[in-house]
Motif scaffolding. Structure first.
Motif, PDB file in Angstrom:
ATOM      1  N   GLY A 278       8.795 -23.356   8.580  1.00  0.00           N
ATOM      2  CA  GLY A 278       9.780 -23.906   9.506  1.00  0.00           C
ATOM      3  C   GLY A 278      11.210 -23.769   9.026  1.00  0.00           C
ATOM      4  N   HIS A 279      11.421 -23.740   7.716  1.00  0.00           N
ATOM      5  CA  HIS A 279      12.767 -23.593   7.147  1.00  0.00           C
ATOM      6  C   HIS A 279      12.782 -22.458   6.127  1.00  0.00           C
ATOM      7  CE1 HIS A 279      14.248 -27.327   8.994  1.00  0.00           C
ATOM      8  NE2 HIS A 279      13.071 -27.841   8.690  1.00  0.00           N
ATOM      9  N   LEU A 280      12.010 -21.420   6.395  1.00  0.00           N
ATOM     10  CA  LEU A 280      11.896 -20.320   5.437  1.00  0.00           C
ATOM     11  C   LEU A 280      13.240 -19.652   5.183  1.00  0.00           C
ATOM     12  CD1 LEU A 280      10.072 -18.502   3.724  1.00  0.00           C
ATOM     13  CD2 LEU A 280       9.686 -17.112   5.759  1.00  0.00           C
ATOM     14  N   GLY A 281      13.986 -19.371   6.252  1.00  0.00           N
ATOM     15  CA  GLY A 281      15.285 -18.736   6.077  1.00  0.00           C
ATOM     16  C   GLY A 281      16.256 -19.597   5.290  1.00  0.00           C
ATOM     17  N   ASP A 282      16.251 -20.913   5.550  1.00  0.00           N
ATOM     18  CA  ASP A 282      17.133 -21.814   4.804  1.00  0.00           C
ATOM     19  C   ASP A 282      16.754 -21.857   3.328  1.00  0.00           C
ATOM     20  OD1 ASP A 282      18.458 -22.450   7.158  1.00  0.00           O
ATOM     21  OD2 ASP A 282      17.083 -24.096   7.614  1.00  0.00           O
ATOM     22  N   THR A 283      15.457 -21.858   3.038  1.00  0.00           N
ATOM     23  CA  THR A 283      15.020 -21.876   1.645  1.00  0.00           C
ATOM     24  C   THR A 283      15.444 -20.613   0.919  1.00  0.00           C
ATOM     25  OG1 THR A 283      13.105 -23.239   2.223  1.00  0.00           O
ATOM     26  CG2 THR A 283      13.025 -22.075   0.121  1.00  0.00           C
ATOM     27  N   LEU A 284      15.199 -19.461   1.529  1.00  0.00           N
ATOM     28  CA  LEU A 284      15.532 -18.199   0.875  1.00  0.00           C
ATOM     29  C   LEU A 284      17.036 -18.001   0.728  1.00  0.00           C
ATOM     30  CD1 LEU A 284      12.950 -15.772   2.516  1.00  0.00           C
ATOM     31  CD2 LEU A 284      12.862 -16.786   0.245  1.00  0.00           C
ATOM     32  N   THR A 285      17.813 -18.651   1.585  1.00  0.00           N
ATOM     33  CA  THR A 285      19.269 -18.540   1.487  1.00  0.00           C
ATOM     34  C   THR A 285      19.760 -18.955   0.109  1.00  0.00           C
ATOM     35  OG1 THR A 285      19.588 -18.912   3.851  1.00  0.00           O
ATOM     36  CG2 THR A 285      21.455 -19.399   2.423  1.00  0.00           C
ATOM     37  N   TRP A 286      19.105 -19.951  -0.464  1.00  0.00           N
ATOM     38  CA  TRP A 286      19.583 -20.512  -1.729  1.00  0.00           C
ATOM     39  C   TRP A 286      18.845 -19.958  -2.943  1.00  0.00           C
ATOM     40  CZ3 TRP A 286      23.973 -22.478  -0.617  1.00  0.00           C
ATOM     41  CH2 TRP A 286      24.174 -23.130   0.586  1.00  0.00           C
ATOM     42  N   LEU A 287      17.978 -18.997  -2.746  1.00  0.00           N
ATOM     43  CA  LEU A 287      17.321 -18.332  -3.873  1.00  0.00           C
ATOM     44  C   LEU A 287      18.080 -17.071  -4.251  1.00  0.00           C
ATOM     45  CD1 LEU A 287      13.514 -18.636  -2.997  1.00  0.00           C
ATOM     46  CD2 LEU A 287      15.001 -20.265  -4.181  1.00  0.00           C
ATOM     47  N   THR A 288      17.857 -16.600  -5.450  1.00  0.00           N
ATOM     48  CA  THR A 288      18.513 -15.367  -5.877  1.00  0.00           C
ATOM     49  C   THR A 288      17.906 -14.175  -5.146  1.00  0.00           C
ATOM     50  OG1 THR A 288      16.945 -15.074  -7.688  1.00  0.00           O
ATOM     51  CG2 THR A 288      18.930 -16.339  -8.169  1.00  0.00           C
ATOM     52  N   PRO A 289      18.628 -13.078  -5.019  1.00  0.00           N
ATOM     53  CA  PRO A 289      18.084 -11.887  -4.354  1.00  0.00           C
ATOM     54  C   PRO A 289      16.785 -11.401  -4.972  1.00  0.00           C
ATOM     55  CG  PRO A 289      20.457 -11.674  -4.628  1.00  0.00           C
ATOM     56  CD  PRO A 289      20.061 -12.911  -5.369  1.00  0.00           C
ATOM     57  N   ALA A 290      16.681 -11.456  -6.298  1.00  0.00           N
ATOM     58  CA  ALA A 290      15.443 -11.000  -6.932  1.00  0.00           C
ATOM     59  C   ALA A 290      14.264 -11.874  -6.541  1.00  0.00           C
ATOM     60  CB  ALA A 290      15.619 -10.988  -8.454  1.00  0.00           C
ATOM     61  N   SER A 291      14.479 -13.178  -6.442  1.00  0.00           N
ATOM     62  CA  SER A 291      13.401 -14.078  -6.030  1.00  0.00           C
ATOM     63  C   SER A 291      12.986 -13.808  -4.590  1.00  0.00           C
ATOM     64  CB  SER A 291      13.841 -15.539  -6.179  1.00  0.00           C
ATOM     65  OG  SER A 291      13.973 -15.902  -7.545  1.00  0.00           O
ATOM     66  N   ARG A 292      13.947 -13.530  -3.731  1.00  0.00           N
ATOM     67  CA  ARG A 292      13.614 -13.244  -2.339  1.00  0.00           C
ATOM     68  C   ARG A 292      12.732 -12.001  -2.225  1.00  0.00           C
ATOM     69  NH1 ARG A 292      19.762 -13.340  -0.651  1.00  0.00           N
ATOM     70  NH2 ARG A 292      20.247 -15.525  -1.058  1.00  0.00           N
ATOM     71  N   VAL A 293      13.129 -10.972  -2.958  1.00  0.00           N
ATOM     72  CA  VAL A 293      12.366  -9.719  -2.883  1.00  0.00           C
ATOM     73  C   VAL A 293      10.940  -9.935  -3.365  1.00  0.00           C
ATOM     74  CG1 VAL A 293      12.214  -7.375  -3.788  1.00  0.00           C
ATOM     75  CG2 VAL A 293      14.417  -8.288  -3.041  1.00  0.00           C
ATOM     76  N   ARG A 294      10.769 -10.733  -4.395  1.00  0.00           N
ATOM     77  CA  ARG A 294       9.413 -11.005  -4.880  1.00  0.00           C
ATOM     78  C   ARG A 294       8.614 -11.817  -3.879  1.00  0.00           C
ATOM     79  NH1 ARG A 294      12.198 -11.561  -9.962  1.00  0.00           N
ATOM     80  NH2 ARG A 294      12.382 -13.810  -9.638  1.00  0.00           N
ATOM     81  N   CYS A 295       9.280 -12.646  -3.078  1.00  0.00           N
ATOM     82  CA  CYS A 295       8.578 -13.446  -2.061  1.00  0.00           C
ATOM     83  C   CYS A 295       8.238 -12.644  -0.812  1.00  0.00           C
ATOM     84  CB  CYS A 295       9.434 -14.654  -1.658  1.00  0.00           C
ATOM     85  SG  CYS A 295       9.619 -15.930  -2.917  1.00  0.00           S
ATOM     86  N   LEU A 296       8.942 -11.553  -0.561  1.00  0.00           N
ATOM     87  CA  LEU A 296       8.791 -10.836   0.700  1.00  0.00           C
ATOM     88  C   LEU A 296       7.367 -10.344   0.963  1.00  0.00           C
ATOM     89  CD1 LEU A 296      10.171  -9.851   3.235  1.00  0.00           C
ATOM     90  CD2 LEU A 296      10.804  -7.748   2.013  1.00  0.00           C
ATOM     91  N   PRO A 297       6.645  -9.754   0.003  1.00  0.00           N
ATOM     92  CA  PRO A 297       5.261  -9.333   0.302  1.00  0.00           C
ATOM     93  C   PRO A 297       4.376 -10.479   0.769  1.00  0.00           C
ATOM     94  CG  PRO A 297       6.021  -8.309  -1.735  1.00  0.00           C
ATOM     95  CD  PRO A 297       7.059  -9.326  -1.357  1.00  0.00           C
ATOM     96  N   MET A 298       4.502 -11.643   0.145  1.00  0.00           N
ATOM     97  CA  MET A 298       3.716 -12.793   0.573  1.00  0.00           C
ATOM     98  C   MET A 298       4.117 -13.225   1.979  1.00  0.00           C
ATOM     99  SD  MET A 298       1.381 -15.038  -0.154  1.00  0.00           S
ATOM    100  CE  MET A 298       1.219 -14.892  -1.943  1.00  0.00           C
ATOM    101  N   ILE A 299       5.414 -13.205   2.272  1.00  0.00           N
ATOM    102  CA  ILE A 299       5.880 -13.582   3.602  1.00  0.00           C
ATOM    103  C   ILE A 299       5.325 -12.627   4.651  1.00  0.00           C
ATOM    104  CG2 ILE A 299       7.938 -13.780   5.052  1.00  0.00           C
ATOM    105  CD1 ILE A 299       9.459 -14.661   2.516  1.00  0.00           C
ATOM    106  N   MET A 300       5.340 -11.328   4.373  1.00  0.00           N
ATOM    107  CA  MET A 300       4.843 -10.358   5.342  1.00  0.00           C
ATOM    108  C   MET A 300       3.339 -10.503   5.550  1.00  0.00           C
ATOM    109  SD  MET A 300       7.610  -9.141   6.269  1.00  0.00           S
ATOM    110  CE  MET A 300       6.781  -8.176   7.538  1.00  0.00           C
TER     111      MET A 300
END
Length: 347
Positions: A278-300
């Motif tokens: 429900g707040h995935l975009g807000d959560t990722l906004t405050w993470l570092t770019p490297a953390s976001r990229v590592r989360c992307l496969p799980m999100i997809m």
């Protein structure tokens, strides 16, 4: 002068004279700050063995986040409230392995209070029963001693069951963002272990509460850093696409912790997963770019395989716009765009 102020207040408010006078006096009375020491004594009084009621101690625990925020200028009392939560989470975590759960209160005296009360109650009940037996021993037609002994036990004297740690864990999870806000991002080191334990707790509602507030925790932790959406997007394009270099942003120290918690929630039960999405975009906004990229496969993976219900797909689709601003163009085109096209043709 005072009469003129009162008259002006009467004209402005248009209420009764007594209400206006009370409001005027309350507004103009001198401010008296209560010392930190007195607040600490009050909290200790209500959350320690000197408070005989479990309900009172539980009420303190339920509102511990609000208390910590209200007493942010009283560091000793605020730190005592934080220690109360951290201690109870640790105790509940340790006790759950042995099939036991902690009570409200972080000290051993709080833990044993109701057990001591039960022991006193049982001793008093036994003494009362003995007195009745001696008084009725010579009374003709009195019931046998065994029946008298059993009758002498008050139904309310049995040892009360221990309060399970489910309430402890739930209130800890519910109040966690407020506790963190009272300490600031620099308090993460004190609360990190408790947060990680709560994210893996067996208590379903505690994990669900954490999932729904994950974006708030991320925002509080990033609040001390000049790390805006625009700068994060530039870093994502310039660093991650170039070679996946680690970000030097100060948030890196706890971004990895939140990254692991987010991925854990995304493979959890449906309600916990929905809370995180429900707040995935807000959560990722405050993470570092490297953390976001590592989360992307799980999100997809979640996007592709967890959209059986249209409401779930709708919720995930609402996050696509924010996600497109958080990843470099190559990842948006390769991962998010195909998913957006598929949902655009959703029947």
């Amino acid at each position: 002068s005072i009469n003129g102020d009162i008259g002006a207040e009467l004209g402005a408010r248009g209420g009764s004279a007594s209400d206006t006078l009370n409001a005027f006096m309350y507004r103009n009375q001198p401010t008296r700050s209560i010392p930190d020491r007195q607040w600490l004594q009050l909290v200790d009084r209500l959350a320690s063995t000197r408070e005989p009621s479990l309900h009172v101690r539980a009420a303190v625990f339920e509102s511990v986040g609000k208390l910590a925020l209200a007493l942010v200028d009283c560091p000793r009392t605020r730190d005592a409230l934080v220690s109360l939560v951290v201690g109870d989470v640790q105790r509940a975590n340790n006790d759950s392995g042995a099939g036991r759960f902690g009570r409200f209160g972080s000290s051993s005296s709080l833990q044993s209070l109701d057990e001591d009360e039960d022991e006193l109650d049982e001793a008093a009940a036994a003494e009362d029963a003995a007195l009745r037996l001696r008084a009725l021993a010579d009374v003709p037609g009195a019931p046998p001693a065994a029946s008298q002994a059993s009758a002498g036990r008050a139904p309310g004297r049995a040892r009360a069951p221990r309060a399970v740690g489910r309430d402890v864990l739930y209130h800890s999870a519910f109040n966690f963002p407020a506790l963190l806000a009272s300490l600031g991002a620099q308090g993460w080191d004190r609360l990190r272990d408790a947060y990680m334990q709560l994210s893996k707790a067996e208590h379903y509602e505690a994990r669900q509460t954490l999932a729904c507030s994950l974006h708030e925790v991320a925002r509080i932790l990033a609040s001390n850093n000049a790390y805006t959406l625009a700068s994060s997007a530039r870093l994502a394009s310039n660093r991650v696409s170039a070679g996946g270099a680690q970000s030097t942003n100060p948030m890196s120290s706890y971004s990895a912790d939140l990254e692991s918690v987010l991925c854990l929630f995304l493979i959890d039960g449906a309600e916990i997963k929905m809370g995180a999405l429900g707040h995935l975009g807000d959560t990722l906004t405050w993470l570092t770019p490297a953390s976001r990229v590592r989360c992307l496969p799980m999100i997809m993976q979640v996007f592709k395989h967890d959209g059986a219900q249209w409401r779930t797909r709708e919720l995930m689709a609402t996050q696509l716009v924010k996600l497109c601003h958080l990843f470099p163009a190559s990842l948006v085109v390769g991962s998010l765009l195909p998913q957006a096209v598929e949902w655009a043709h959703d029947p």
